[in-house]
Design an enzyme around this catalytic site. Sequence first.
Site, PDB file in Angstrom:
ATOM      1  N   ASP A 245       0.840  -1.193   0.000  1.00  9.37           N
ATOM      2  CA  ASP A 245       0.000   0.000   0.000  1.00  9.37           C
ATOM      3  C   ASP A 245       0.882   1.253   0.000  1.00  9.37           C
ATOM      4  OD1 ASP A 245      -2.742   1.213   0.467  1.00  9.37           O
ATOM      5  OD2 ASP A 245      -1.691   1.961   2.245  1.00  9.37           O
TER       6      ASP A 245
ATOM      7  N   GLU B  74       1.586  -0.447  -4.983  1.00  5.65           N
ATOM      8  CA  GLU B  74       0.649   0.622  -5.299  1.00  5.65           C
ATOM      9  C   GLU B  74       1.532   1.853  -5.476  1.00  5.65           C
ATOM     10  OE1 GLU B  74      -3.506   2.469  -3.596  1.00  5.65           O
ATOM     11  OE2 GLU B  74      -1.844   2.237  -2.175  1.00  5.65           O
TER      12      GLU B  74
END
Length: 716
Positions: free
Chosen positions: A352, A389
């Site tokens: 993330d 990401e």
Amino acid sequence: MSGKREVWPGKPWPRGATFDGAGTNFAVYSQVATRVEVCLFDRADPAKELERFDLPSTTEFVWHGYVPDLEPGTLYGLRVHGPYEPEKGHRCNPHKLLVDPYAKALYGAVDWKQPVFGYPLEHKSKDLMRDERDSAPGVPKGVVVSDFFDWGNDRRLDIPWRKTVIYEAHVRGLTMRHPGVPEHLRGTYAGLGSPAIIEHLQKLGITAVEFLPVQEFADDSFLNDKGLTNYWGYSTLNYFSPEQRYASRKTPGGAVAEFKSMVKSLHAAGIEVILDVVYNHTCEGNHLGPTLSFKGIDNASYYWTMPEARHYLDFTGCGNSLNASNPQTARFIVDSLRYWVEEMHVDGFRFDLATVLGRVGKGGYDPNAPIFQIINQDPVLSRVKLIAEPWDVGLGGYQVGGFPSPWHEWNGKYRDALRKYWKGDENQAAEVGYRLTGSADLFAAARRRPQASINFVTAHDGFTLHDLVTYSSKHNEANGEHNRDGADDNQAWNCGVEGETDNKDIIALRERQKRNLLASLFLSTGVPMIVAGDEMGRTQQGNNNAYCQDNELSWVDWNLDPRRQDLLEFTRRLIHFRDGQPVLQRRRFFQGEHLWDSEHKDLAWFRPDGTEMSAEDWQKPFVRSLAFLLGGDAIPTADERGQRVSGDSLLVLLNAHHDTVTFTVPPPGEGGAWRLELYTADDKRGDEEMKPGKFAMLGRSLAVFRKPGPGPNGAP
């Protein structure tokens, strides 16, 4: 309290609490500590401290000690003595019980009614004043665990990227409403590893499940105040412990064995496990956040701080950022990742806000950042699936295409291009052309492969596929923030009516748009990812930020009406079609040329009139209808035995115009004929021979023609 246990010097490694069969070794890193205590708690009453003892030895800032006869199941926490000088970046406070960063399991939850903040909340000096109330009753306890588990013949599957199909899922959300999962196992690791869920994944053709965060996380106090919870889990408290709320067995450490059993079951079914991990920030928030772990152990080492040290550099929008450029923080991250691979048998990670990991110096992004080099050189981590990401909220944070090998990336440009194209926006031809064929403009210059692109149309963060074609605006009122949260720019289109409708024409258009988006995804070069429930038309009623909705709004609904059942069957058909087509699994970018002695070019683009597209055609703003041909005999890579790969040739017709467009179908070549494989305007059509000539494409539709190859399909 004075401890009576015998405590030996122990060793500075491995870090955390490690049971060796005869006792437990504790090792805690802190460069600023002057003393480190271990506190033991009553399993029957975890708020009750039984005893405490000092770690007697220090080796290169690692405090350590060994306790004979201390067994698995013991609950413990840390108290770190040292400077409380927020203006210098130090926040040690022995009155605050701390979670060991290397704890392999936790027991209990954060109680925000307890004094878990390092400062008195009502004091005018805020965090500059140290609070001396004991926080132990409100802090989860670490659990000493045994690593023993019978893995049998479990092994890493090593599924090639070209064969990978990722299914992003929430452990709880996927299982809570499934009638085939025993009620007492719904919402748990055991439920996800149950035969009913595995059967669905296998029939669908999934090769990897990517779980939303399962590392121990904390609920946010502001959500608790509103009666909501942190459903997604992007607020990590501990990076070694599996989240205990997903365990059906609520005993201390029970989540560890249950998680392992789930992984073992998925592997036996041929499905890899990828974890969504949040090494960019923690649940401790900004300078006014709680003191639960890192902040009280060695704040200045673990976090990015401003030059004046009291405040944090925030590249995440969550109050703090872990400083992976610090050698000890980098070691901690790598130790955690390696533990999940070696001890928990996971197959990869999705990071993330991964740009944060690459921040160095004054906070700029560097693709050669130390953490990337460490992972790339690591004999364990360099072999697993690594997905970034590739953005954060800091300056220069959008780095799609900017990560080094062997990383793969969520391709946000792919998502946006496909949404805009099927919505009917102008000036999308060139952009969608790049995205469908592997995004060479993003990855080829760095000599990366097409599989570096993780292609997706939807993710957990945003509209579901059904909502993407049903709502043009977000509807997040249930989150309690007056619809201010969540993204406003979604590139969504409601097909003429906002929300659900009984209008048959609009319903038909919406179903066609779902099929268009799914078909585009699985016909694209790269690695496809779908979100759990999208294959069955799951809705969140227009909520595009359901991070706090642990209820039926977020849980997958398995009660399918005929329309949702048809979408499921269509998705299965797509995935299995892709699996059998070497031309959709290329490991090198297209050249637009004849290769070997191929009949077709590896890639050719056509206008609806059947002529090849020119450079000028790509620049025309109104182009919404085009076609591409993939030569099944023009694949440049050999198979595992060094043999030439040859498969079917595919012709894909795309019509994002609102009206019917008649295409002139290019000739299939000698010795064969085109067969209509699928047509999104009629999902029941397929595997029918087509005569050369014209093909009328309904507005907003996609068709695939297949010319069978000369022999059995190989593997590129």
